[in-house]
Design an enzyme around this catalytic site. Structure first.
Site, short mmCIF file in Angstrom:
data_model
loop_
_atom_site.label_atom_id
_atom_site.label_comp_id
_atom_site.label_asym_id
_atom_site.label_seq_id
_atom_site.Cartn_x
_atom_site.Cartn_y
_atom_site.Cartn_z
N ASP A 49 -14.88 14.04 21.72
CA ASP A 49 -13.85 13.71 22.71
C ASP A 49 -14.51 12.64 23.59
OD1 ASP A 49 -11.06 14.79 23.78
OD2 ASP A 49 -12.27 14.47 25.57
N LYS A 97 -11.86 24.00 23.70
CA LYS A 97 -12.43 22.74 24.19
C LYS A 97 -13.76 23.07 24.84
CE LYS A 97 -11.37 18.37 24.44
NZ LYS A 97 -10.45 17.61 23.58
P1 NDP Z 1 -14.22 7.61 24.41
O1 NDP Z 1 -15.33 8.19 25.19
O2 NDP Z 1 -14.49 7.01 23.09
O3 NDP Z 1 -13.46 6.50 25.29
C1 NDP Z 1 -12.93 6.84 26.52
C2 NDP Z 1 -12.37 5.57 27.15
O4 NDP Z 1 -11.58 5.95 28.28
C3 NDP Z 1 -13.44 4.63 27.66
O5 NDP Z 1 -12.98 3.31 27.60
C4 NDP Z 1 -13.62 5.10 29.10
O6 NDP Z 1 -14.11 4.11 29.99
C5 NDP Z 1 -12.19 5.45 29.48
N1 NDP Z 1 -12.23 6.50 30.50
C6 NDP Z 1 -12.80 7.72 30.40
N2 NDP Z 1 -12.68 8.40 31.55
C7 NDP Z 1 -12.03 7.57 32.38
C8 NDP Z 1 -11.60 7.71 33.72
N3 NDP Z 1 -11.84 8.83 34.43
N4 NDP Z 1 -10.93 6.66 34.27
C9 NDP Z 1 -10.70 5.53 33.56
N5 NDP Z 1 -11.09 5.34 32.29
C10 NDP Z 1 -11.74 6.37 31.72
O7 NDP Z 1 -13.13 8.78 24.30
P2 NDP Z 1 -11.91 8.93 23.27
O8 NDP Z 1 -11.36 7.59 22.95
O9 NDP Z 1 -12.33 9.84 22.19
O10 NDP Z 1 -10.85 9.76 24.16
C11 NDP Z 1 -9.86 9.11 24.95
C12 NDP Z 1 -8.75 10.10 25.25
O11 NDP Z 1 -8.16 10.54 24.01
C13 NDP Z 1 -9.15 11.38 25.97
O12 NDP Z 1 -8.09 11.81 26.79
C14 NDP Z 1 -9.33 12.37 24.83
O13 NDP Z 1 -9.20 13.70 25.28
C15 NDP Z 1 -8.18 11.96 23.93
N6 NDP Z 1 -8.27 12.35 22.53
C16 NDP Z 1 -9.37 12.04 21.77
C17 NDP Z 1 -9.38 12.37 20.43
C18 NDP Z 1 -10.50 11.99 19.53
O14 NDP Z 1 -10.41 12.26 18.33
N7 NDP Z 1 -11.55 11.36 20.00
C19 NDP Z 1 -8.27 13.12 19.81
C20 NDP Z 1 -7.14 13.32 20.68
C21 NDP Z 1 -7.18 12.97 21.99
P3 NDP Z 1 -15.61 4.24 30.59
O15 NDP Z 1 -16.50 3.74 29.52
O16 NDP Z 1 -15.58 3.40 31.81
O17 NDP Z 1 -15.82 5.70 30.91
O1 2IT Z 2 -8.22 16.26 21.93
C1 2IT Z 2 -8.43 16.33 20.69
O2 2IT Z 2 -7.55 16.67 19.90
C2 2IT Z 2 -9.76 15.98 20.20
N1 2IT Z 2 -10.61 15.58 20.98
C3 2IT Z 2 -10.09 16.15 18.74
C4 2IT Z 2 -10.47 17.57 18.45
C5 2IT Z 2 -10.96 17.83 17.05
O3 2IT Z 2 -11.34 18.98 16.81
O4 2IT Z 2 -10.97 16.94 16.20
#
Ligand code: NDP
Ligand code: 2IT
Length: 451
Positions: free
Chosen positions: A170, A130
């Protein structure tokens, strides 16, 4: 659990805490895994002798670097960049990049650690890593984000490569950022390769990668519901977040016939009792991905919707909860509200969104509960499929990728049942995911000697 195993866990955790002081998120993630695998480890003397668990909690490499950049007014800013290369036993390091002001070493290490087990579950050959930065993209112009990404990649490019380490998105890193990062990588290395995933469709990206985490989450949750003869159709679903994972979880849940009632961001949540529709989803995509606005605008746009600032959506009664924002966003009191509201299934889209106290309450009340490393693995799995397509110089259709994604989520679910079903027939998805991931990584480490 016998007293020897309990003693082993506390001794092990004492050492981890002493060696990694102040890293509370890392301690939390490690403890969960150690509690799941301790009985297995203590039953196999060779695992103890080879200190496999002690090695797994020590990242293979951590890179921390300065990221200087200039804003549109000419002011200089300094951020900190990270890449934690946790484990390469089963494949090249793989995992996302997070740009968020909260990013620190503890958060990077917990995410790299979780990624190692998640990637092992996908059935694909990927190690765990990461990275990211405490850079805050909120309110920054495209040119500022581009300059930041170029500076970040100028250092990171020395440490990654298609067979070494393959970053992706992420929190705070989506298609725009991957584009700028890829452009700079290609320029510096003079190499067009699959070193990043989540790329644009015309330059090596895979169909369905943007959708994959949210869709995979719903495929996994469907399997969980099926164990109790239930399905999404007609169920009330609460989702947190409004980013990549939340958007596509919402779209898939809606298309499976559920009433998606909530979305949120760090400022508050919206409650739409009538549920999302395709038209409302289009509004959310445009609001979040093009205008980069706030979720409260949804309440202003559609009648019958309320916006509650400063709160999370877990107090609204629902059948299914899909936390898709960030770590520790379901605390003890939130879990109590979910149980009281009649929720029967919590499937994690985010990484470690539930605190240990919350998990105890959710599991104790007999809800279906899956940890992120199992139910959100569809994102990195589809990144693995993007890597395969890049290596083969091929481009699969959306249907082909979706079939792989379905099959992988089904396999992960079956693996959780295999390793997590107790004598009384109940399924502990946490134990199942941790034990299965550990056995795979530990076996590979053992085969490869003391490295
Ligand atoms: P994005 O940046 O696209 O969206 C994040 C969302 O979560 C936003 O709505 C944001 O709101 C909110 N958020 C972020 N930090 C906080 C916080 N501290 N408190 C409250 N709300 C918060 O990120 P992703 O959708 O990609 O990721 C979301 C989660 O999923 C994370 O935990 C990530 O690690 C996990 N994940 C992502 C993957 C991917 O492929 N993208 C794969 C697997 C897991 P705001 O705009 O106010 O910050
Ligand atoms: O938490 C996760 O699994 C991700 N943010 C996606 C990682 C990736 O390499 O696609």
């Amino acid at each position: 659990m016998d007293s020897f195993t309990r003693h082993y866990i506390e001794g092990f955790m004492g050492d981890v805490i002493a060696r990694n002081p102040g890293e509370s998120e890392f301690h939390q993630a490690v403890r969960e895994v150690v509690e799941s695998v301790a009985s297995y480890v203590t039953a196999y003397p060779q695992l103890m002798d080879q200190k496999i668990l002690e090695r797994i909690v020590e990242p293979e490499r951590i890179i921390i670097f300065r990221v200087p950049w200039m804003d549109d007014r000419g002011e200089v800013h300094i951020n900190r960049g990270f890449r934690v290369q946790c484990n390469s036993a089963i494949g090249p390091y793989k995992g996302g990049l997070r740009f968020h002001p909260s990013v620190n070493l503890s958060i990077m290490k917990f995410l790299a650690f979780e990624q190692t087990f998640k990637n092992a579950l996908t059935t694909l050959p990927m190690g765990g890593a990461k990275g990211g930065s405490d850079f805050n993209p909120r309110g920054k112009s495209d040119t500022e984000v581009m300059r930041f990404c170029q500076s970040f990649m100028t250092e990171l490019c020395r440490h990654i490569g298609p067979d070494t380490d393959v970053p992706a998105g992420d929190i705070g890193v989506g298609g725009r950022e991957i584009g700028y990062l890829f452009g700079q990588y290609k320029r510096l290395k003079d190499e067009f390769s699959g070193t990043l995933t989540g790329k644009g469709l015309s330059w090596g990206g895979s169909l369905l990668r943007p959708e994959a985490t949210g869709y995979g989450l719903c495929y996994f949750a469907s399997q969980m519901l099926e164990t109790r003869g239930q399905r999404f159709e007609g169920k009330k679903v609460n989702i947190s977040g409004a980013g990549n994972v939340a958007q596509y979880a919402a779209q898939k849940a809606m298309r499976l016939g559920a009433v998606v009632q909530t979305l949120s961001d760090s400022d508050g949540f919206i409650y739409d009792p009538a549920g999302l529709t395709e038209e409302k989803m289009d509004f959310v995509f445009e609001l979040k991905n093009i205008r980069r606005g706030r979720i409260k605008e949804y309440a202003a746009r559609f009648p019958g919707v309320t916006y509650t600032p400063g709160e999370r959506p877990w107090g609204i009664p629902c059948d299914i909860a899909l936390p898709c924002a960030t770590q520790n966003e379901i605390e003890k009191a939130d879990a109590e509200k979910l149980v009281a509201g009649g929720c029967s299934c919590v499937a994690e889209g985010a990484n470690m969104p539930s605190t240990p106290e919350a998990i105890r309450i959710i599991q104790g009340a007999g809800l279906l509960y899956s940890p992120g490393k199992a139910s959100n693995a569809g994102g990195v799995a589809t990144s693995g499929l993007e890597m395969s397509q890049n290596s083969m110089r091929q481009h699969w259709t959306s249907d082909e990728v979706d079939q792989y994604l379905h099959r992988i989520m089904q396999d992960i679910h079956a693996t959780c049942l295999k390793y997590g079903t107790g004598e009384d027939g109940t399924v502990n998805y946490v134990k199942g995911a941790n034990l299965a991931g550990f056995i795979k990584v530990a076996g590979a480490m053992s085969d490869q000697g003391l490295v």
